[in-house]
Scaffold this motif. Structure first.
Motif, PDB file in Angstrom:
ATOM      1  N   MET A 229       0.848  -1.168   0.000  1.00 10.85           N
ATOM      2  CA  MET A 229       0.000   0.000   0.000  1.00 10.85           C
ATOM      3  C   MET A 229       0.895   1.233   0.000  1.00 10.85           C
ATOM      4  N   GLN A 230       0.479   2.244  -0.746  1.00 10.56           N
ATOM      5  CA  GLN A 230       1.238   3.492  -0.803  1.00 10.56           C
ATOM      6  C   GLN A 230       0.398   4.634  -0.268  1.00 10.56           C
ATOM      7  N   PHE A 231       1.056   5.527   0.479  1.00  8.85           N
ATOM      8  CA  PHE A 231       0.443   6.757   0.956  1.00  8.85           C
ATOM      9  C   PHE A 231       1.145   7.933   0.305  1.00  8.85           C
ATOM     10  N   PHE A 232       0.362   8.879  -0.153  1.00  9.00           N
ATOM     11  CA  PHE A 232       0.875  10.133  -0.695  1.00  9.00           C
ATOM     12  C   PHE A 232       0.333  11.242   0.194  1.00  9.00           C
ATOM     13  N   SER A 233       1.208  12.095   0.684  1.00  3.48           N
ATOM     14  CA  SER A 233       0.745  13.205   1.514  1.00  3.48           C
ATOM     15  C   SER A 233       1.567  14.439   1.193  1.00  3.48           C
ATOM     16  N   THR A 234       0.960  15.587   1.419  1.00  2.74           N
ATOM     17  CA  THR A 234       1.650  16.852   1.185  1.00  2.74           C
ATOM     18  C   THR A 234       1.808  17.575   2.517  1.00  2.74           C
ATOM     19  N   PHE A 235       2.947  18.210   2.669  1.00  3.76           N
ATOM     20  CA  PHE A 235       3.286  18.932   3.888  1.00  3.76           C
ATOM     21  C   PHE A 235       3.892  20.272   3.540  1.00  3.76           C
ATOM     22  N   GLU A 236       3.791  21.205   4.480  1.00 10.32           N
ATOM     23  CA  GLU A 236       4.643  22.376   4.423  1.00 10.32           C
ATOM     24  C   GLU A 236       6.008  21.922   4.913  1.00 10.32           C
ATOM     25  N   SER A 237       7.034  22.584   4.461  1.00 13.10           N
ATOM     26  CA  SER A 237       8.373  22.205   4.892  1.00 13.10           C
ATOM     27  C   SER A 237       8.628  22.810   6.267  1.00 13.10           C
ATOM     28  N   ASN A 238       8.441  22.003   7.320  1.00 12.47           N
ATOM     29  CA  ASN A 238       8.662  22.476   8.677  1.00 12.47           C
ATOM     30  C   ASN A 238       9.039  21.304   9.573  1.00 12.47           C
ATOM     31  N   ALA A 239       9.106  21.568  10.855  1.00 16.71           N
ATOM     32  CA  ALA A 239       9.545  20.546  11.802  1.00 16.71           C
ATOM     33  C   ALA A 239       8.557  19.386  11.893  1.00 16.71           C
ATOM     34  N   PHE A 240       7.265  19.633  11.652  1.00 16.44           N
ATOM     35  CA  PHE A 240       6.278  18.556  11.747  1.00 16.44           C
ATOM     36  C   PHE A 240       6.537  17.460  10.716  1.00 16.44           C
ATOM     37  N   LEU A 241       7.048  17.827   9.564  1.00 14.29           N
ATOM     38  CA  LEU A 241       7.401  16.843   8.549  1.00 14.29           C
ATOM     39  C   LEU A 241       8.536  15.946   9.055  1.00 14.29           C
TER      40      LEU A 241
ATOM     41  N   VAL B 113      -0.028   4.569   9.791  1.00  9.73           N
ATOM     42  CA  VAL B 113       0.647   5.560   8.947  1.00  9.73           C
ATOM     43  C   VAL B 113      -0.265   6.756   8.700  1.00  9.73           C
ATOM     44  N   GLU B 114      -1.524   6.487   8.375  1.00  4.11           N
ATOM     45  CA  GLU B 114      -2.464   7.588   8.117  1.00  4.11           C
ATOM     46  C   GLU B 114      -2.656   8.453   9.358  1.00  4.11           C
ATOM     47  N   GLY B 115      -2.744   7.831  10.519  1.00  2.76           N
ATOM     48  CA  GLY B 115      -2.882   8.593  11.765  1.00  2.76           C
ATOM     49  C   GLY B 115      -1.670   9.474  12.038  1.00  2.76           C
ATOM     50  N   ILE B 116      -0.486   8.941  11.801  1.00  6.95           N
ATOM     51  CA  ILE B 116       0.741   9.722  12.020  1.00  6.95           C
ATOM     52  C   ILE B 116       0.778  10.922  11.071  1.00  6.95           C
ATOM     53  N   LEU B 117       0.416  10.700   9.823  1.00 10.46           N
ATOM     54  CA  LEU B 117       0.437  11.802   8.854  1.00 10.46           C
ATOM     55  C   LEU B 117      -0.541  12.906   9.243  1.00 10.46           C
ATOM     56  N   TRP B 118      -1.770  12.538   9.595  1.00 11.09           N
ATOM     57  CA  TRP B 118      -2.760  13.557   9.960  1.00 11.09           C
ATOM     58  C   TRP B 118      -2.389  14.247  11.272  1.00 11.09           C
TER      59      TRP B 118
END
Length: 152
Positions: free
Chosen positions: A1-13, A136-141
């Motif tokens: 399974m693949q997850f694609f997510s978008t982030f701002e470039s910051n410490a949370f990433l 994985v989805e929980g960590i990303l959100w």
């Protein structure tokens, strides 16, 4: 399974990546791609296929109407008559209104023409097992992903 997510470039990433690694996702299965954001300004004139919702002629038309009425009224006294002076007034009003609108768009609203809101700066791609999908989805959100998609 693949997850694609978008982030701002910051410490949370960075925190999300390190937490994914600590939960058993290998480094080889995490791929981060930085995006290039728009650097050029947006165009003022609209094309046939794209419109930004602002009209350059609205103030021009209103002033053309007002100046045409004034020109026609004053034209009864002047030599050329009300029709010519009404047309001259309409032309002057339209050009004045167009100039005002261009000034507003180029100078006053210049900062607003830049894209607003949060910009995606990094795409994070994660390969994982289906059993790890919810984790994985929980960590990303939880680490403020701007968007998440999954593909089986």
């Amino acid at each position: 399974m693949q997850f694609f997510s978008t982030f701002e470039s910051n410490a949370f990433l960075e925190i999300a990546i390190s937490q994914l690694e600590s939960k058993g996702i290998k480094k080889e299965n995490i791929f981060a791609v930085p995006l290039d954001n728009r650097t050029e300004g947006r165009k003022i004139l609209d094309s046939t296929h794209h419109s930004d919702g602002t009209s350059l002629s609205d103030i021009g038309m209103a002033l053309a109407t007002a100046f045409a009425v004034i020109g026609a009224s004053v034209g009864f006294i002047l030599t050329w008559g009300p029709i010519y002076w009404g047309l001259i007034g309409a032309f002057i009003g339209f050009v004045l209104g167009l100039t005002i609108r261009l000034y507003i768009e180029k100078v006053v609203k210049k900062k607003k023409r830049v894209l607003k809101g949060k910009h995606s700066e990094v795409i994070l791609i994660i390969d994982c097992e289906e059993t790890q999908a919810e984790l994985v989805e929980g960590i990303l959100w939880n680490h403020f992903a701007l968007g998440v998609a999954k593909v089986k």
